[in-house]
Write an enzyme that holds these catalytic residues in place. Sequence first.
Site, PDB file in Angstrom:
ATOM      1  N   ARG A 211       0.855  -1.191   0.000  1.00 55.91           N
ATOM      2  CA  ARG A 211       0.000   0.000   0.000  1.00 55.91           C
ATOM      3  C   ARG A 211       0.888   1.238   0.000  1.00 55.91           C
ATOM      4  NH1 ARG A 211      -5.486  -1.601   2.244  1.00 55.91           N
ATOM      5  NH2 ARG A 211      -5.519  -3.758   1.562  1.00 55.91           N
ATOM      6  N   GLU A 213       0.693   4.032   1.119  1.00 57.09           N
ATOM      7  CA  GLU A 213       0.111   4.973   2.080  1.00 57.09           C
ATOM      8  C   GLU A 213       1.020   6.190   2.159  1.00 57.09           C
ATOM      9  OE1 GLU A 213      -2.640   4.191   3.757  1.00 57.09           O
ATOM     10  OE2 GLU A 213      -2.731   2.009   3.883  1.00 57.09           O
ATOM     11  N   ARG A 219       0.584   2.901  12.868  1.00 59.42           N
ATOM     12  CA  ARG A 219      -0.166   1.669  12.562  1.00 59.42           C
ATOM     13  C   ARG A 219      -0.325   1.374  11.076  1.00 59.42           C
ATOM     14  NH1 ARG A 219      -6.070   3.122  14.254  1.00 59.42           N
ATOM     15  NH2 ARG A 219      -6.185   5.211  13.426  1.00 59.42           N
ATOM     16  N   HIS A 220       0.454   2.073  10.248  1.00 56.72           N
ATOM     17  CA  HIS A 220       0.440   1.786   8.812  1.00 56.72           C
ATOM     18  C   HIS A 220       1.824   1.370   8.332  1.00 56.72           C
ATOM     19  CE1 HIS A 220      -3.274   4.229   8.925  1.00 56.72           C
ATOM     20  NE2 HIS A 220      -3.630   3.424   7.943  1.00 56.72           N
ATOM     21  N   GLU A 356      -8.654  -0.667  13.832  1.00 55.84           N
ATOM     22  CA  GLU A 356      -9.297  -1.662  12.975  1.00 55.84           C
ATOM     23  C   GLU A 356      -8.327  -2.811  12.697  1.00 55.84           C
ATOM     24  OE1 GLU A 356     -10.548  -0.130   9.035  1.00 55.84           O
ATOM     25  OE2 GLU A 356      -9.675  -2.008   8.331  1.00 55.84           O
ATOM     26  N   SER A 359     -11.257  -6.026   7.722  1.00 57.46           N
ATOM     27  CA  SER A 359     -12.397  -5.605   6.901  1.00 57.46           C
ATOM     28  C   SER A 359     -12.897  -6.830   6.169  1.00 57.46           C
ATOM     29  CB  SER A 359     -11.981  -4.610   5.818  1.00 57.46           C
ATOM     30  OG  SER A 359     -11.774  -3.362   6.364  1.00 57.46           O
ATOM     31  N   ARG A 407      -1.109  -5.829  12.638  1.00 58.49           N
ATOM     32  CA  ARG A 407      -2.022  -5.175  13.593  1.00 58.49           C
ATOM     33  C   ARG A 407      -2.505  -6.171  14.646  1.00 58.49           C
ATOM     34  NH1 ARG A 407      -5.732  -0.581  10.799  1.00 58.49           N
ATOM     35  NH2 ARG A 407      -4.022   0.596   9.874  1.00 58.49           N
TER      36      ARG A 407
HETATM   37  P1  AMO Z   1      -8.508  -3.465   4.037  1.00 58.60           P
HETATM   38  O1  AMO Z   1      -7.935  -2.551   3.030  1.00 58.60           O
HETATM   39  O2  AMO Z   1      -9.362  -2.854   5.096  1.00 58.60           O
HETATM   40  O3  AMO Z   1      -9.395  -4.574   3.339  1.00 58.60           O
HETATM   41  O4  AMO Z   1      -7.350  -4.275   4.739  1.00 58.60           O
HETATM   42  C1  AMO Z   1      -7.628  -5.319   5.649  1.00 58.60           C
HETATM   43  C2  AMO Z   1      -6.789  -5.190   6.911  1.00 58.60           C
HETATM   44  O5  AMO Z   1      -5.405  -5.161   6.572  1.00 58.60           O
HETATM   45  C3  AMO Z   1      -4.697  -4.324   7.458  1.00 58.60           C
HETATM   46  N1  AMO Z   1      -4.047  -3.247   6.687  1.00 58.60           N
HETATM   47  C4  AMO Z   1      -2.869  -2.686   7.021  1.00 58.60           C
HETATM   48  N2  AMO Z   1      -2.017  -2.906   8.027  1.00 58.60           N
HETATM   49  C5  AMO Z   1      -0.915  -2.152   8.085  1.00 58.60           C
HETATM   50  N3  AMO Z   1      -0.597  -1.187   7.199  1.00 58.60           N
HETATM   51  C6  AMO Z   1      -1.410  -0.929   6.160  1.00 58.60           C
HETATM   52  N4  AMO Z   1      -1.079   0.007   5.286  1.00 58.60           N
HETATM   53  C7  AMO Z   1      -2.608  -1.695   6.037  1.00 58.60           C
HETATM   54  N5  AMO Z   1      -3.635  -1.695   5.160  1.00 58.60           N
HETATM   55  C8  AMO Z   1      -4.481  -2.644   5.571  1.00 58.60           C
HETATM   56  C9  AMO Z   1      -5.715  -3.746   8.425  1.00 58.60           C
HETATM   57  C10 AMO Z   1      -7.007  -3.893   7.659  1.00 58.60           C
HETATM   58  O6  AMO Z   1      -8.116  -3.982   8.523  1.00 58.60           O
HETATM   59  N6  AMO Z   1      -9.757  -6.760   0.469  1.00 58.60           N
HETATM   60  C11 AMO Z   1     -10.136  -6.245   1.771  1.00 58.60           C
HETATM   61  C12 AMO Z   1     -10.431  -7.327   2.765  1.00 58.60           C
HETATM   62  C13 AMO Z   1     -11.673  -8.162   2.446  1.00 58.60           C
HETATM   63  O7  AMO Z   1     -12.744  -7.565   2.235  1.00 58.60           O
HETATM   64  O8  AMO Z   1     -11.562  -9.381   2.433  1.00 58.60           O
HETATM   65  C14 AMO Z   1      -9.025  -5.323   2.276  1.00 58.60           C
HETATM   66  O9  AMO Z   1      -7.900  -5.385   1.824  1.00 58.60           O
HETATM   67  O10 AMO Z   1      -5.707  -4.557   9.592  1.00 58.60           O
END
Ligand code: AMO
Length: 433
Positions: A211, A213, A219-220, A356, A359, A407
Amino acid sequence: MQDRTLTAAVTPGETVTIAGWVHELRDLGGIAFLILRDRSGHIQVKIEKETMDEDLVEAATSVARESVVSVTGMAEEEPRAPTGIEVVPEEISVVAPAEPELPLDPSGKVDAELPTRLDNRTLDLRSDRVKAIFEVRSRMLAAVRTTFREEDCTEITTPKIVATGTEGGTELFPITYFAREAFMNQSPQLFKQLVAGSSIERVFEIGPIFRAEEHNTPRHLNEATSIDFEGAFFDADAAMTMAETVVTAAYEAVATDCTEQLEALELDDFTVPEPPFPRLTYEEAIDQINALGALDVTLGWGDDLPTEAERALGEEMGDHYFITDWPSEVKPFYIKDRDDDPERSTGFDMMHPDMELISGGQREHRHEQLVHAIQEQGLDPSQFEYYHDMFRYGMPPHAGFGLGGERLLMTMLDLDNIREAVLFPRDRQRLSP
Ligand code: AMO
């Protein structure tokens, strides 16, 4: 190394060869103690300067901390030794010397800043606390795997170089794939659905997601580990139950098998969350947040929950919980709307009180509606043809989730920064090691 005995397995009365790092050297004048560390623990090596071979004494007392040494000698009972046993050496050899100036102190007595620790991860990992984090991580992932297998899921691995993003266009890392543009995968989302729709039915994957970001937050990460599940004939409720099962199993395994590590991390009040976790609808969640007065503004339908709102609600809830029935407009195209109200989706999040974790949702499995949903989000259905085309050939209703591995570990161990939960984190600044 042949015939090496681990320090934890040394028994008094036998001649042993032990090998490991010089954890500490205590020179008391006529006598010196070298504390040798290996993966199983520590042991004391006694050096009597007057009576022992000069070369041996010199080798043992001049070696720098964190050097690797091999010691052969008799193990003896010694109540005053830290483990009740000490080794009286006949031979000491320096296998790999360490330079006397270390970039950080692995004993943890002197704190180092996180960037210094991450730059020197090998040394950092020699401390009991840091080592414990990654032992817990390994146990946690093993428990997740076992649990999915028990639930009749097949482990899959899907491409990390992809042609299209799925989780919103701004967070993609573009790469060059021969002469074409490609991207690092943001999520195995579309692939896991494509496999769940085959007669394999239930799949899981533990793998990297990328990602781009923009924000550097505690937390990212820019490369994270996603624990993904997808199940045919699952609805959102069943997927939430699976999510609870997996998270609880991870906690249980750590509580049972990682007592030493939890001690090293000073987590004496480690508790396993108890399912079922409360399920709040999005509307109930914003009502509660507004009632708590946690924000300067009043949240309305369609608003994202800001971090402070999540925190305030988390504090109120006290343990893991779900937020369900998110507005359709804030969820990605693959999430199915509720049949009784298209404004509401089947999308859910699992929350830890601090953030979170998950998802998920039921997916749109009807071809025509799916193509429409892709268009609605301003995306070009022809770019997703490899995906939605398969929905023309018997795609059952299905649901799933993505759980952030770091996380999960971070919240489980109460770590301040998500970078603590990854060996070699990737963030805005950090591309090596
Ligand atoms: P989402 O984008 O919410 O959903 O990601 C799911 C979970 O992945 C973790 N996460 C991260 N952890 C750390 N750094 C990041 N940049 C990061 N991005 C995401 C979080 C988040 O809740 N395809 C959907 C899932 C689905 O519907 O099955 C998805 O990717 O804990």
